[in-house]
Structures are given as structure tokens and as C-alpha cells.
Write a protein that holds these residues in place. Structure first.
Motif, short mmCIF file in Angstrom:
data_model
loop_
_atom_site.label_atom_id
_atom_site.label_comp_id
_atom_site.label_asym_id
_atom_site.label_seq_id
_atom_site.Cartn_x
_atom_site.Cartn_y
_atom_site.Cartn_z
N ARG B 5 0.82 -1.22 0.00
CA ARG B 5 0.00 0.00 0.00
C ARG B 5 0.85 1.27 0.00
NH1 ARG B 5 -1.76 3.45 3.88
NH2 ARG B 5 -3.82 4.38 3.63
N SER B 6 1.78 1.36 0.96
CA SER B 6 2.55 2.60 1.10
C SER B 6 3.45 2.84 -0.11
CB SER B 6 3.36 2.57 2.38
OG SER B 6 4.14 1.42 2.41
N ALA B 93 -7.06 11.59 0.52
CA ALA B 93 -8.26 11.15 1.23
C ALA B 93 -8.01 9.83 1.95
CB ALA B 93 -9.42 11.01 0.25
N ASP B 94 -7.33 8.90 1.26
CA ASP B 94 -7.01 7.59 1.86
C ASP B 94 -6.08 7.74 3.05
OD1 ASP B 94 -8.57 5.87 0.54
OD2 ASP B 94 -6.97 4.78 -0.49
N ALA B 95 -5.09 8.66 2.89
CA ALA B 95 -4.12 8.87 3.97
C ALA B 95 -4.81 9.46 5.21
CB ALA B 95 -3.00 9.79 3.50
N ILE B 96 -5.76 10.36 4.98
CA ILE B 96 -6.46 10.98 6.12
C ILE B 96 -7.40 9.97 6.79
CG2 ILE B 96 -8.18 12.74 6.75
CD1 ILE B 96 -6.90 14.47 4.49
N SER B 101 -8.60 2.13 -0.05
CA SER B 101 -9.53 1.93 -1.17
C SER B 101 -8.82 2.04 -2.52
CB SER B 101 -10.66 2.95 -1.10
OG SER B 101 -10.16 4.25 -1.06
N LEU B 102 -7.82 2.93 -2.63
CA LEU B 102 -7.11 3.08 -3.90
C LEU B 102 -6.28 1.83 -4.19
CD1 LEU B 102 -6.20 4.75 -6.34
CD2 LEU B 102 -4.48 5.80 -4.93
#
Lengths: 149, 138
Positions: B5-6, B93-96, B101-102
Motif C-alpha cells: 500500500r505505502s 483522502a485515503d491517507a487521512i 480503497s485506492l
């Protein structure tokens, strides 16, 4: 010990005869097969023929795990197709801008990214000339992991 | 490189950043009257445009509001502009929200792209686009 084994064998025979509890037969057979370990000579032959597909520092670990592996997986392992790092390097040099090297090793998403951006403005394509062999070996390692664990 | 992911998020973020910098330079250069620089290896070596040649010019004309001109240059420009717009917002948005989801969407798209019923039509589309690029002489 012999008595226990004999008792186990009798129980298996009775299960097979009556045809009941098929799951138990499976477990019993796996127990018997699991005792047969891989032959060291076989493993060395595998290492010699497939050594180029993996990183050098991973070889000793692969050898140890293969020796500890049970023999039933040998057929699956010996028929597994690994990706050749040299081939991917050639493809990367010739068609790296189109991302075909990435498609070849199974990185479809990165391949599409490379294809749509002209090989990452040409920079990523050049970087991949040096990275693709390691990436291929990593993919091969992922492929062999399923047998090692 | 095993994508987790990261790694995917940082890679995409850097790619978008480079994309925006490249776009900025292309816009300022085209204002000065120069043609977009050729960085494509295929174009430089063989003088034949690659399937995605002209996508920079396409995104530049999109930024000027010339939608038909962008489509005539290279339809891939639309896809790239969409990714450039959506990806950074999605990553932030995903990080927050601490979701993935991405990454999930990326993996799902990858599995779909591997299926022949999706892959073969897309390859043909790309080939037609390439032939169109060559006939246009980008």
C-alpha cells in the motif's frame, strides 16, 4: 512405537474398508507422506538448474527450506515456470518504453502506467534497464514462496 | 519491487508530482512558441511515434479548454488528465481516513486487465491509436 504404528495402520485399514470418515483417511495419508523429506541431491539439482532465477543471498534459505519440504510438492515445484531475468532485460531494453517488461513479470498496473506515459517520460524506462532483473527475481521468489511455507 | 500500500501510494504521488512539473514546463514552453520536447525513446531512435506520443500536448490543450484538439492529438491525454486530477485527491483522502480503497481498486483493476476479455479489446484499441498516431505523424 511399532505397536502404535501397527495400531494406526489397522485403524486406517478399517476406515478404508468401511468407507466411513473420508476426511480421516486424507489426514492419515498426509501424515504418512509428510514424513518423507526431500532428497538433498534433488534439491542441489534444483538449485543448479534454477539458481539464475533467484537472488544469490536467498539461495541458502531456499535450499534449507527445500530440504525440509515434503516430497509430495516436488512434482509441482519442478514443473513451475520461473521468469528468466535475462529475457526480461532484453525485452526491457527493446520495448521498455511500452511497458512490456512489466507486463511480462506480472506487474500489469505498472506496465499500463509505463505504457501510457511513454515509459515514464523515458526516465523510468532507463531506470528499469537496471531494476528489471531484480524485480523479476523478486517475482520468482514470490512464486516459490508458496512451496516453501 | 513488491508493491504494498505505502509503496504504491508514494510511487503514484511522486509520479503525479513529476507529471504536474512536466505539465507546467510544457505549458510555459508552448507559450514561448516551442514545440513540446521529445523525451520518447522510440520517437528519438526510430522517428516513429509511440502509442502515447502526443499525450503531453493533448493534456496541454485540455488545460487550455480545447477538448476536440486534445482528442485529435491523442485520446490517452484524457485518461492521463483524469488520473492526474483524481489520484492525488484519492491518495490524500485515503491517507487521512487511513483506508486502502485506492490500493484495493488498483489490485482489482489489475486482475480485470489480466483477463483476456478485457485485455484483448484494450490492446486492439491501443494498436489502432498507435496506427492513428503514425498516420497523423505526431
Amino acid at each position: 512405537m511399532k505397536f502404535v504404528l501397527l495400531k494406526f495402520q489397522r485403524r486406517l485399514d478399517s476406515i478404508i474398508k468401511t468407507g466411513r470418515n473420508r476426511k480421516a483417511i486424507g489426514v492419515g495419508q498426509i501424515l504418512i507422506i509428510k514424513n518423507i523429506k526431500m532428497d538433498a541431491q534433488k534439491v542441489d539439482m534444483f538449485i543448479m538448474t534454477n539458481g539464475k532465477f533467484f537472488e544469490a543471498h536467498q539461495m541458502s534459505m531456499i535450499r534449507e527450506r527445500l530440504i525440509a519440504m515434503d516430497d509430495s510438492k516436488w512434482v509441482m515445484l519442478s514443473t513451475t515456470q520461473f521468469k528468466d531475468p535475462t529475457t526480461t532485460l532484453i525485452v526491457s531494453i527493446l520495448a521498455g518504453t511500452l511497458g512490456i517488461d512489466r507486463f511480462m513479470i506480472g506487474d500489469t498496473g505498472l506496465g499500463v502506467g509505463k505504457l501510457l506515459t511513454c515509459g515514464g517520460l523515458g526516465i523510468w524506462a532507463i531506470i528499469d534497464w537496471f531494476m528489471i532483473q531484480k524485480a523479476t527475481r523478486d517475482k520468482n521468489m514470490q512464486l516459490i514462496q508458496q512451496f516453501l511455507h | 519491487m513488491t508493491l504494498n500500500r505505502s509503496k504504491l501510494y508514494s510511487f503514484l504521488f511522486i509520479a503525479c508530482l513529476v507529471g504536474y512539473i512536466w505539465l507546467y514546463f510544457s505549458i510555459t514552453r508552448s507559450n514561448a512558441g516551442n514545440i513540446a520536447a521529445e523525451v520518447c525513446l522510440i520517437k528519438n531512435i526510430s522517428n516513429i511515434p509511440c502509442p502515447s506520443c502526443g499525450s503531453t500536448r493533448s493534456v496541454v490543450s485540455l488545460s487550455h479548454g480545447d477538448f476536440i484538439g486534445a482528442l485529435n492529438l491523442n485520446p490517452i491525454g484524457y485518461l492521463l488528465a483524469f488520473i492526474l486530477l483524481v489520484a492525488p485527491i484519492w491518495i490524500i483522502a485515503d491517507a487521512i481516513m487511513k483506508s486502502n480503497s485506492l490500493f484495493y481498486c488498483y489490485k482489482k483493476t489489475e486482475t480485470y486487465l489480466r483477463k483476456p476479455k478485457f485485455a484483448i479489446p484494450l490492446i486492439f484499441l491501443l494498436l489502432f491509436n498507435w496506427i492513428w498516431n503514425i498516420t497523423k505523424g505526431l
